[in-house]
Design a protein around this motif. Sequence first.
Motif, mmCIF file in Angstrom:
data_model
loop_
_atom_site.group_PDB
_atom_site.id
_atom_site.type_symbol
_atom_site.label_atom_id
_atom_site.label_comp_id
_atom_site.label_asym_id
_atom_site.label_seq_id
_atom_site.Cartn_x
_atom_site.Cartn_y
_atom_site.Cartn_z
ATOM 1 N N UNK A 118 0.860 -1.183 0.000
ATOM 2 C CA UNK A 118 0.000 0.000 0.000
ATOM 3 C C UNK A 118 0.898 1.236 0.000
ATOM 4 N N UNK A 119 0.892 1.987 -1.081
ATOM 5 C CA UNK A 119 1.762 3.164 -1.179
ATOM 6 C C UNK A 119 3.222 2.753 -1.120
ATOM 7 N N UNK A 120 3.953 3.404 -0.236
ATOM 8 C CA UNK A 120 5.366 3.056 -0.045
ATOM 9 C C UNK A 120 5.532 2.203 1.207
ATOM 10 N N UNK A 121 4.594 1.348 1.435
ATOM 11 C CA UNK A 121 4.662 0.484 2.606
ATOM 12 C C UNK A 121 3.711 -0.694 2.453
ATOM 13 N N UNK A 122 3.215 -1.191 3.589
ATOM 14 C CA UNK A 122 2.369 -2.384 3.579
ATOM 15 C C UNK A 122 1.090 -2.186 4.383
ATOM 16 N N UNK A 123 0.052 -2.897 3.970
ATOM 17 C CA UNK A 123 -1.222 -2.855 4.659
ATOM 18 C C UNK A 123 -1.503 -4.183 5.357
ATOM 19 N N UNK A 124 -2.714 -4.690 5.188
ATOM 20 C CA UNK A 124 -3.138 -5.892 5.897
ATOM 21 C C UNK A 124 -2.514 -7.165 5.314
ATOM 22 N N UNK A 125 -2.678 -8.249 6.074
ATOM 23 C CA UNK A 125 -2.191 -9.555 5.663
ATOM 24 C C UNK A 125 -3.021 -10.090 4.483
ATOM 25 N N UNK A 126 -2.385 -10.935 3.717
ATOM 26 C CA UNK A 126 -3.063 -11.607 2.593
ATOM 27 C C UNK A 126 -3.653 -12.910 3.136
ATOM 28 N N UNK A 127 -4.943 -12.872 3.493
ATOM 29 C CA UNK A 127 -5.569 -14.025 4.141
ATOM 30 C C UNK A 127 -5.866 -15.168 3.166
ATOM 31 N N UNK A 128 -5.936 -14.846 1.869
ATOM 32 C CA UNK A 128 -6.257 -15.916 0.911
ATOM 33 C C UNK A 128 -5.207 -17.032 0.917
ATOM 34 N N UNK A 129 -3.959 -16.640 1.245
ATOM 35 C CA UNK A 129 -2.877 -17.625 1.229
ATOM 36 C C UNK A 129 -2.642 -18.258 2.597
ATOM 37 N N UNK A 130 -3.446 -17.888 3.574
ATOM 38 C CA UNK A 130 -3.304 -18.410 4.934
ATOM 39 C C UNK A 130 -4.141 -19.679 5.069
ATOM 40 N N UNK A 131 -3.501 -20.811 5.264
ATOM 41 C CA UNK A 131 -4.212 -22.093 5.353
ATOM 42 C C UNK A 131 -5.137 -22.127 6.568
ATOM 43 N N UNK A 132 -4.696 -21.521 7.678
ATOM 44 C CA UNK A 132 -5.544 -21.506 8.882
ATOM 45 C C UNK A 132 -6.824 -20.734 8.610
ATOM 46 N N UNK A 133 -6.682 -19.564 7.982
ATOM 47 C CA UNK A 133 -7.865 -18.765 7.654
ATOM 48 C C UNK A 133 -8.756 -19.514 6.665
ATOM 49 N N UNK A 134 -8.139 -20.211 5.732
ATOM 50 C CA UNK A 134 -8.903 -20.997 4.746
ATOM 51 C C UNK A 134 -9.745 -22.062 5.433
ATOM 52 N N UNK A 135 -9.132 -22.785 6.354
ATOM 53 C CA UNK A 135 -9.858 -23.859 7.053
ATOM 54 C C UNK A 135 -10.929 -23.305 7.977
ATOM 55 N N UNK A 136 -10.627 -22.196 8.668
ATOM 56 C CA UNK A 136 -11.610 -21.599 9.569
ATOM 57 C C UNK A 136 -12.798 -21.042 8.794
ATOM 58 N N UNK A 137 -12.587 -20.707 7.542
ATOM 59 C CA UNK A 137 -13.671 -20.196 6.704
ATOM 60 C C UNK A 137 -14.497 -21.295 6.065
ATOM 61 N N UNK A 138 -14.319 -22.533 6.522
ATOM 62 C CA UNK A 138 -15.105 -23.650 5.996
ATOM 63 C C UNK A 138 -14.482 -24.328 4.799
#
Length: 399
Positions: A147-167
Motif C-alpha cells: 500500500x503506497x510506499x509500505x504495507x497494509x493488511x495480511x493476505x488471508x487468501x494464502x493463509x491455510x488456517x484462515x482458509x480452514x476456519x472459513x469452511x
Amino acid sequence: MAIYHLSAQIISRKSGRSSTAAAAYRAGVEITDQRTGEVHDYTRKRGIESADIVMPSGSTWSPTRVELWNTVEAKNKRADAQVAREFLVALPDELDAGQRRRLAVDFAQELADRYGIAADVAIHAPGKEGDQRNHHAHILTTTNRVEGDGFGNKVRELDLVAHNMGGGVGKANEIDRIRARWAELANERLREHGHEARIDHRTLEAQGIDREPTQHLGPTATAIERRTGQASRKRQDFDQDVAERLTQAKKAGELERLGQVLERSILDLSGDIEAAKNQRIQEQAAELHKRALERSEVEMGHRYARALENVTTETLATVPGLLPAQAIKRALHQVGKEVAEAGQVPDVDVIAVRRQVQAQPGMQQRLAHAAELEARGQAILAEIAGMAASSGSCTTLRG
C-alpha cells in the motif's frame, strides 16, 4: 527431463527466522536488519544467477532489497509474526538461463498482481556436487499487501488456517491453485521454445505413476553440509527412510513371491485333488461294472442251469421225436437269444458262462444221462431202420 516441484513455506519469527536474513541468503547479498541490528552477510555465497525485485503492476513504489525487507520487519510487530512466504520452484533444464529467468519473474509478477504483494526472485544454479539439472528459483514474497510506499493488511487468501476456519477444510485452496498455475506457465514456455517435455502438478498417484516422490534437503540442511562437509541430520533421516522403504519393498517382494508359490501349490493341489476324484470315480464305475457283470453272469448261469434241467427231465417226455442233443442245443440257443433281447451287459462272455454251467458236477450227471438216452434213441432208431429194411425185402420176394 523437466520435473515438477513447487513448495511453499512460511518465514516466521517464532522459529527464530527473519525476512532480512532469508532475503540476504537467497540473493547472496548483505542486509542489516534495522530492527535488531544484525548483519546478514552472504556476499560470498556462490551459485546466484540472478535476483529481481517484483512489485504489483499498479504500484509506484520501487524499493531496494534492503528497504523492502526492513519495511516488512518494521510492519510486523509481534514476536511470532509471519514475515514472509517463500515459493521454491524447479526450473526446466530444457530452457536456457534467460528463458528460465523470464519464466520465474513472470510467475512472480502474476503472484504480485493477484495478491497485491511484493516478491524477491533469486535463481540458483545447481550445486557442484548435486544434479546439474537442478535449476531452481526462490520466490520470497511478503505476507502483507503493498500500500503506497509500505504495507497494509495480511493476505488471508494464502493463509491455510484462515482458509480452514472459513469452511474450506478438504477443499482446494489458493496454494493448490498456484501449484496448478505454475505447471501451466512452465508448460507454455516449454511449448513456446519447441520442447516436448511437460510437467504435471498432480501427485504421482493421481498420475498413475508407481514410485516415491523426490525429496529436497532445503536451505538449512544444505548450508550445514556445505559448512561441515558432512551429511546433515535431514539427509541422514532421508537415507534411513530410503533404507526402511527398501527393506519394506524387499519384504513385500518376498511376501509376493511366497504368495505366488502358495498360489501355485494350491493350484497344483487342486489339480491333484481333481485327478484323485476322477480316478476314484473311475474306480467306482469299474467296480460297479464288475459287480453288474458278476450279477449278469450269475443270473445267466442260473437260466442256463434251469434250461438244462428242463431239457434233461421234461423235454424228452413232452416233445416226441426230439433227441437229447437236439433238445439241449435248442434250449441253450433259446437262452442266448433271450439274453440278447433283454439287452444285458455286453461284456458278459455267454459261451464261457454256458461252459461253466455245463462243467458243474450236477450238470455233468444230467448231460451224461442225456447222452445215455441219446445212445438208446440212436439204437432204437437203428433197430427200427433194420426192421423196415427186412420188411421191404420180404415184400419184394413175395412179388
